[in-house]
Design a protein around this motif. Structure first.
Motif, mmCIF file in Angstrom:
data_model
loop_
_atom_site.group_PDB
_atom_site.id
_atom_site.type_symbol
_atom_site.label_atom_id
_atom_site.label_comp_id
_atom_site.label_asym_id
_atom_site.label_seq_id
_atom_site.Cartn_x
_atom_site.Cartn_y
_atom_site.Cartn_z
ATOM 1 N N VAL A 150 0.841 -1.084 0.081
ATOM 2 C CA VAL A 150 0.057 -0.194 0.257
ATOM 3 C C VAL A 150 0.707 1.418 -0.120
ATOM 4 C CG1 VAL A 150 -1.520 1.227 1.315
ATOM 5 C CG2 VAL A 150 -1.794 -1.210 1.219
ATOM 6 N N LEU A 151 1.991 1.165 0.780
ATOM 7 C CA LEU A 151 2.898 2.390 0.915
ATOM 8 C C LEU A 151 3.456 2.746 -0.677
ATOM 9 C CD1 LEU A 151 4.538 1.781 4.529
ATOM 10 C CD2 LEU A 151 2.736 3.751 3.700
ATOM 11 N N LEU A 152 3.887 1.703 -0.970
ATOM 12 C CA LEU A 152 4.466 1.713 -2.324
ATOM 13 C C LEU A 152 3.557 2.130 -3.619
ATOM 14 C CD1 LEU A 152 7.008 -1.194 -2.150
ATOM 15 C CD2 LEU A 152 7.734 1.286 -1.978
ATOM 16 N N GLY B 132 3.651 10.014 -6.626
ATOM 17 C CA GLY B 132 4.991 10.638 -6.924
ATOM 18 C C GLY B 132 5.712 10.399 -8.342
ATOM 19 N N TYR B 133 5.093 9.333 -8.871
ATOM 20 C CA TYR B 133 5.860 9.153 -10.170
ATOM 21 C C TYR B 133 4.754 9.196 -11.353
ATOM 22 C CZ TYR B 133 9.931 8.314 -7.219
ATOM 23 O OH TYR B 133 10.938 8.428 -6.379
ATOM 24 N N GLY B 134 3.515 9.556 -10.969
ATOM 25 C CA GLY B 134 2.615 9.264 -12.278
ATOM 26 C C GLY B 134 2.128 8.152 -12.664
ATOM 27 N N TYR B 135 2.292 6.886 -11.848
ATOM 28 C CA TYR B 135 2.021 5.679 -12.562
ATOM 29 C C TYR B 135 0.411 5.490 -12.622
ATOM 30 C CZ TYR B 135 6.835 3.518 -11.788
ATOM 31 O OH TYR B 135 7.999 3.394 -11.864
ATOM 32 N N THR B 136 -0.086 4.570 -13.384
ATOM 33 C CA THR B 136 -1.517 4.374 -13.427
ATOM 34 C C THR B 136 -1.815 3.522 -12.368
ATOM 35 O OG1 THR B 136 -1.111 2.412 -14.706
ATOM 36 C CG2 THR B 136 -1.474 4.371 -15.897
ATOM 37 N N PRO B 137 -3.196 3.471 -11.691
ATOM 38 C CA PRO B 137 -3.373 2.908 -10.614
ATOM 39 C C PRO B 137 -2.929 1.295 -10.790
ATOM 40 C CG PRO B 137 -5.225 4.422 -11.086
ATOM 41 C CD PRO B 137 -4.276 4.307 -12.312
ATOM 42 N N GLY B 138 -3.407 0.728 -11.944
ATOM 43 C CA GLY B 138 -2.898 -0.693 -11.977
ATOM 44 C C GLY B 138 -1.457 -1.043 -11.970
#
Length: 488
Positions: A185-187, A194-200
């Protein structure tokens, strides 16, 4: 008519009974033959199937590695036009099951999502323990364990008795789920915000690296491992925390959960692991930070706070896992030598850490201190150490040194790499750490096979593997007279 009927009547009856008697004889013969065949198969299986718990644990790891190798060789597991070769799949499967992290192919580039999922499952099974994982499935499905399952699980988890195996397995599962879930969950939120990843993507990266971190595996979904996060405490510190928790060992975690407010009642084992871990973490951080402080290729080009964070993270990782936030191949040779020592020592027993374990070296240290003081008994934290533990510690260390030395010399004969790099690679494989100076992929097939064997032996432990290979125990019926040679 009466006489004819009397003479004819017995013959039809005998003709009707004769086929039944013949069939009954055939049935008995067939049953006896089948019984002999089953008995022969049972005797053959009794001879071929190992009965010692250590032998069965070794066999379980072999089967898990074989299954993982087969799955990774499927076309769906590789991204390229060809499936993975036998050696590539075998090396990766062994590294995952033995929670090492050494690789011969680029994990995020070479393997597909299916391949990553296979690696993740192998890491979880290997970190939990193959036999412990099987016993846990038995607990969850049948809610009971047989005697052999309890013996195997007790051997692998270092349980104190057969009666508490089920409780230990459930406790291990709870700790694993809790730590991996919190870290995931933290990562996930860090990658998402912080890095703009998609939720998946954030969820998958969080789950993969949480499982890899807690099980001290060191597999990453980045080609440069975690070098891109060297100055990010929101990634490095949670991963380091999960690695430390996994490296303490489940017996220590159980005792801390029961008596975390009463350290005076902690066992000798828990005190040794906690004290040794603290000393090695602090000492490793100071050493690596100081050695690489001015190295522009590693920590030298970072702000001071990031250098300290990088030194601490690498100190944590070096003892157990295989992540790296700096370029290991660009470090000073003296840093490699110091990391060799940290990797060789490793973490706590009965956990996900590798190495020869803190307790082994602590026992040797206290034996040395006792001899230097001239005492007659080895005392640790107010308790006297059993003499049988002396022999076990010495045996483990000598076997490990012999194996590492022989492997290093062999790889020096068949490769052109320097001694420092080869020794680093050998210790990393044997201690199931997974750090590399970048020469693993360049090893010839024979060299990669050596590393595979080192990972397998290092995960099982030299003494466990030696016990598994021993076919029988010979009772000692007599003792030779004592005599003392000159020492020193």
């Amino acid at each position: 008519m009466h006489l004819k009927a009397y003479q004819r009547s017995p013959h039809p009856q005998r003709r009707r009974k004769k086929p039944k008697a013949v069939l009954a004889g055939y049935s008995r013969s067939l049953a006896e033959l089948q019984g002999k065949q089953v008995s022969t198969l049972r005797r053959l299986a009794h001879k071929l199937v190992p009965r010692h718990p250590a032998q069965l644990i070794a066999l379980g790891f072999v089967l898990a590695i074989a299954a993982g190798t087969g799955l990774l060789m499927l076309p769906a597991a590789a991204t390229g036009p060809r499936p993975a070769s036998l050696l590539e799949a075998l090396f990766t499967a062994t590294s995952a099951v033995c929670v090492t992290g050494l690789i011969t192919v680029d994990t995020p580039v070479f393997w597909t999502g299916f391949g990553h999922a296979v690696i993740l499952v192998l890491i979880q099974i290997g970190g939990f323990g193959v036999m412990s994982f099987g016993a846990l499935l038995g607990v969850l499905t049948a809610r009971r364990l047989g005697l052999r399952s309890r013996m195997l699980a007790a051997t692998e988890t270092k349980s104190t008795g057969f009666g508490d195996v089920r409780r230990v397995l459930v406790g291990v599962l709870l700790i694993t789920v809790i730590v991996e879930t919190i870290l995931a969950v933290l990562l996930m939120f860090r990658f998402l915000l912080g890095y703009g990843y998609t939720p998946g993507e954030a969820l998958w990266h969080g789950v993969f690296h949480s499982v890899s971190a807690f099980n001290n595996a060191g597999f990453a979904l980045y080609s440069d491992s975690l070098m891109g996060f060297v100055g990010d405490p929101w990634v490095c510190l949670p991963i380091a925390g999960a690695v430390i928790i996994g490296s303490l060992g489940f017996p220590v975690l159980f005792e801390l959960r029961r008596q975390y407010r009463r350290p005076v009642y902690w066992s000798m084992h828990t005190k040794i692991v906690l004290a040794g871990s603290a000393v090695l973490l602090v000492g490793g951080t100071v050493f690596l930070t100081a050695a690489e402080w001015t190295n522009s290729a590693t920590l030298g080009g970072l702000p001071p706070e990031d250098r300290i964070l990088g030194g601490f993270f690498q100190s944590v990782i070096t003892r157990t896992a295989g992540f790296n936030s700096v370029d290991i191949g660009q470090m000073h040779p003296v840093s490699w030598l110091g990391m060799d020592i940290l990797m060789f020592i490793g973490g706590g027993p009965a956990g996900t850490a590798g190495g020869l374990k803190i307790t082994t070296f602590a026992v040797l240290f206290f034996i040395l201190a006792t001899e230097l003081r001239g005492d007659t008994a080895v005392n640790i934290f107010g308790k006297r150490l059993s003499r049988a533990v002396h022999r076990q510690a010495i045996t483990v260390v000598l076997l490990a040194i012999a194996l590492v030395t022989a492997s290093t010399m062999f790889l020096m004969l068949i490769t052109d790499f320097g001694q420092e790099r080869i020794l680093f690679e050998v210790v990393s494989a044997f201690a199931t750490v997974g750090l590399s100076t970048g020469i693993t992929a360049g090893m010839p097939p024979a060299g990669q096979v050596v590393l595979i064997l080192l990972m397998f032996i290092g995960r099982l432990g030299p003494v466990t593997l030696g016990t598994a290979l021993a076919l029988r125990k010979r009772p000692i019926l007599y003792e030779n007279p004592k005599e003392r040679p000159l020492i020193g």
